[in-house]
Design a protein around this motif. Sequence first.
Motif, PDB file in Angstrom:
ATOM      1  N   ILE A  61       0.859  -1.467   0.025  1.00 43.27           N
ATOM      2  CA  ILE A  61       0.117   0.140  -0.077  1.00 43.27           C
ATOM      3  C   ILE A  61       0.835   1.128   0.050  1.00 43.27           C
ATOM      4  CG2 ILE A  61      -1.725   1.291   1.516  1.00 43.27           C
ATOM      5  CD1 ILE A  61      -2.992  -1.151  -0.205  1.00 43.27           C
ATOM      6  N   GLN A  62       1.927   1.138   0.671  1.00 41.97           N
ATOM      7  CA  GLN A  62       2.969   2.402   0.720  1.00 41.97           C
ATOM      8  C   GLN A  62       3.545   2.712  -0.516  1.00 41.97           C
ATOM      9  OE1 GLN A  62       2.621   0.119   3.117  1.00 41.97           O
ATOM     10  NE2 GLN A  62       2.869   1.020   5.300  1.00 41.97           N
ATOM     11  N   ALA A  63       4.036   1.455  -1.140  1.00 39.01           N
ATOM     12  CA  ALA A  63       4.278   1.693  -2.445  1.00 39.01           C
ATOM     13  C   ALA A  63       3.664   2.111  -3.476  1.00 39.01           C
ATOM     14  CB  ALA A  63       5.270   0.393  -2.905  1.00 39.01           C
ATOM     15  N   ILE A  64       2.447   1.745  -3.660  1.00 41.38           N
ATOM     16  CA  ILE A  64       1.526   2.121  -4.338  1.00 41.38           C
ATOM     17  C   ILE A  64       1.132   3.685  -4.228  1.00 41.38           C
ATOM     18  CG2 ILE A  64      -0.916   2.046  -5.230  1.00 41.38           C
ATOM     19  CD1 ILE A  64      -0.840  -1.120  -4.498  1.00 41.38           C
ATOM     20  N   ARG A  65       1.086   3.975  -3.065  1.00 42.91           N
ATOM     21  CA  ARG A  65       0.888   5.576  -2.548  1.00 42.91           C
ATOM     22  C   ARG A  65       1.911   6.418  -3.323  1.00 42.91           C
ATOM     23  NH1 ARG A  65       2.437   8.928   1.078  1.00 42.91           N
ATOM     24  NH2 ARG A  65       3.386   7.150   2.480  1.00 42.91           N
ATOM     25  N   ILE A  66       3.047   5.929  -2.956  1.00 42.81           N
ATOM     26  CA  ILE A  66       4.424   6.758  -3.643  1.00 42.81           C
ATOM     27  C   ILE A  66       4.290   6.881  -5.046  1.00 42.81           C
ATOM     28  CG2 ILE A  66       6.773   6.854  -3.375  1.00 42.81           C
ATOM     29  CD1 ILE A  66       5.572   7.768  -0.878  1.00 42.81           C
ATOM     30  N   VAL A  67       4.160   5.883  -5.697  1.00 39.83           N
ATOM     31  CA  VAL A  67       3.983   5.690  -7.061  1.00 39.83           C
ATOM     32  C   VAL A  67       2.878   6.824  -7.720  1.00 39.83           C
ATOM     33  CG1 VAL A  67       3.692   4.365  -9.373  1.00 39.83           C
ATOM     34  CG2 VAL A  67       5.229   3.617  -7.752  1.00 39.83           C
ATOM     35  N   PHE A  68       1.518   6.428  -6.979  1.00 39.87           N
ATOM     36  CA  PHE A  68       0.573   7.453  -7.319  1.00 39.87           C
ATOM     37  C   PHE A  68       0.977   8.654  -7.219  1.00 39.87           C
ATOM     38  CE2 PHE A  68      -3.731   9.054  -6.289  1.00 39.87           C
ATOM     39  CZ  PHE A  68      -4.101   9.176  -7.464  1.00 39.87           C
ATOM     40  N   GLU A  69       1.206   9.260  -6.127  1.00 37.66           N
ATOM     41  CA  GLU A  69       1.647  10.464  -5.916  1.00 37.66           C
ATOM     42  C   GLU A  69       2.355  11.273  -6.445  1.00 37.66           C
ATOM     43  OE1 GLU A  69       2.363  10.663  -1.633  1.00 37.66           O
ATOM     44  OE2 GLU A  69       0.193  10.511  -0.900  1.00 37.66           O
ATOM     45  N   ALA A  70       3.472  10.317  -6.849  1.00 37.59           N
ATOM     46  CA  ALA A  70       4.653  11.064  -7.774  1.00 37.59           C
ATOM     47  C   ALA A  70       4.470  11.085  -9.367  1.00 37.59           C
ATOM     48  CB  ALA A  70       5.976  10.103  -7.738  1.00 37.59           C
ATOM     49  N   GLY A  71       3.357  10.288  -9.731  1.00 37.63           N
ATOM     50  CA  GLY A  71       3.037   9.976 -11.064  1.00 37.63           C
ATOM     51  C   GLY A  71       1.754  10.860 -11.570  1.00 37.63           C
ATOM     52  N   ARG A  72       0.845  11.146 -10.313  1.00 37.50           N
ATOM     53  CA  ARG A  72      -0.281  11.916 -10.838  1.00 37.50           C
ATOM     54  C   ARG A  72      -0.168  12.933 -11.695  1.00 37.50           C
ATOM     55  NH1 ARG A  72      -3.862  12.466  -5.511  1.00 37.50           N
ATOM     56  NH2 ARG A  72      -2.051  13.218  -4.988  1.00 37.50           N
ATOM     57  N   ALA A  73       0.543  13.891 -11.478  1.00 37.02           N
ATOM     58  CA  ALA A  73       1.017  15.265 -12.226  1.00 37.02           C
ATOM     59  C   ALA A  73       1.091  14.704 -13.734  1.00 37.02           C
ATOM     60  CB  ALA A  73       1.751  15.919 -11.518  1.00 37.02           C
ATOM     61  N   ARG A  74       1.720  13.595 -14.084  1.00 31.39           N
ATOM     62  CA  ARG A  74       1.979  13.103 -15.203  1.00 31.39           C
ATOM     63  C   ARG A  74       1.014  12.323 -16.127  1.00 31.39           C
ATOM     64  NH1 ARG A  74       7.784  12.548 -13.715  1.00 31.39           N
ATOM     65  NH2 ARG A  74       8.598  14.246 -14.555  1.00 31.39           N
ATOM     66  N   GLY A  75      -0.237  11.984 -15.209  1.00 31.48           N
ATOM     67  CA  GLY A  75      -1.367  11.452 -15.731  1.00 31.48           C
ATOM     68  C   GLY A  75      -1.379   9.890 -15.416  1.00 31.48           C
ATOM     69  N   LEU A  76      -0.711   9.545 -14.575  1.00 28.31           N
ATOM     70  CA  LEU A  76      -0.530   8.174 -13.834  1.00 28.31           C
ATOM     71  C   LEU A  76      -1.800   7.933 -12.868  1.00 28.31           C
ATOM     72  CD1 LEU A  76       2.001   5.853 -12.904  1.00 28.31           C
ATOM     73  CD2 LEU A  76       0.869   6.403 -11.013  1.00 28.31           C
ATOM     74  N   GLY A  77      -2.634   6.699 -13.259  1.00 23.69           N
ATOM     75  CA  GLY A  77      -3.921   6.831 -12.429  1.00 23.69           C
ATOM     76  C   GLY A  77      -3.518   5.533 -11.375  1.00 23.69           C
ATOM     77  N   LEU A  78      -4.412   5.334 -10.418  1.00 21.93           N
ATOM     78  CA  LEU A  78      -4.250   4.730  -9.147  1.00 21.93           C
ATOM     79  C   LEU A  78      -4.303   3.176  -9.877  1.00 21.93           C
ATOM     80  CD1 LEU A  78      -3.993   3.982  -6.304  1.00 21.93           C
ATOM     81  CD2 LEU A  78      -6.707   3.938  -6.196  1.00 21.93           C
ATOM     82  N   ASN A  79      -4.950   2.802 -10.688  1.00 22.43           N
ATOM     83  CA  ASN A  79      -4.755   1.458 -11.324  1.00 22.43           C
ATOM     84  C   ASN A  79      -3.525   1.227 -11.960  1.00 22.43           C
ATOM     85  OD1 ASN A  79      -5.877  -1.136 -12.050  1.00 22.43           O
ATOM     86  ND2 ASN A  79      -5.560  -0.405 -14.061  1.00 22.43           N
ATOM     87  N   ASP A  80      -2.764   2.316 -12.768  1.00 21.15           N
ATOM     88  CA  ASP A  80      -1.737   2.350 -13.238  1.00 21.15           C
ATOM     89  C   ASP A  80      -0.561   2.318 -12.240  1.00 21.15           C
ATOM     90  OD1 ASP A  80      -2.360   2.595 -15.947  1.00 21.15           O
ATOM     91  OD2 ASP A  80      -2.470   4.543 -15.632  1.00 21.15           O
ATOM     92  N   ALA A  81      -0.689   2.830 -10.879  1.00 26.84           N
ATOM     93  CA  ALA A  81       0.386   2.503  -9.870  1.00 26.84           C
ATOM     94  C   ALA A  81       0.241   1.206  -9.290  1.00 26.84           C
ATOM     95  CB  ALA A  81      -0.112   3.748  -8.596  1.00 26.84           C
TER      96      ALA A  81
END
Length: 182
Positions: A31-51
């Motif tokens: 869960i922590q890994a997903i949160r970090i990926v999602f937060e860091a990539g959200r501005a570039r268009g990365l969604g939660l499913n992608d994370a």
Amino acid sequence: MAGMDTSEWWEVLPAGIREQVDGYVLRDARIQAIRIVFEAGRARGLGLNDAQLVVHDRYLQHGDRIARTPDSPLDVVSLAARAAGCPGRITAIEAVWDGDTVHDWFVNLLAITADPAGEHPLATIYRGTAVRHLGEGEDAGPLHPSAAAADRAGRALAVRLSVPFHFASPDTPDDQAPRWRP
């Protein structure tokens, strides 16, 4: 940047973020890994499913290097040893459904005590734990594997301790099922 595959998303993340995510993955902190990926990539268009898919790929990449949380022992001797350490007199063994976004449904095996009154965790039975305990080829029948393993282990422990066993909803995952009442 939409339409990127997981390896492309991984490469877009800054090196520090990738290092942090791998640290969480190696500690089995999904869960922590997903949160970090999602937060860091959200501005570039990365969604939660992608994370989630990026982190899943990191789990595949690291494989056996991941420090997985060990399975709870489900043999009656180990469960009895855990129960012996509970404060108070054991009055029942209870199986209770729970669930989360990582493990889906699972069952907690509890010792219910009096003097002092309380409930004490003996084992957490995730699907993987249950399948390993029941045996890969064994059919759990109509029950969820976690329920089948909890029922088997809980009944054996209750017999050994000469107390009742309670599992309010073995057929259907229900974390609101009625609890044990003496």
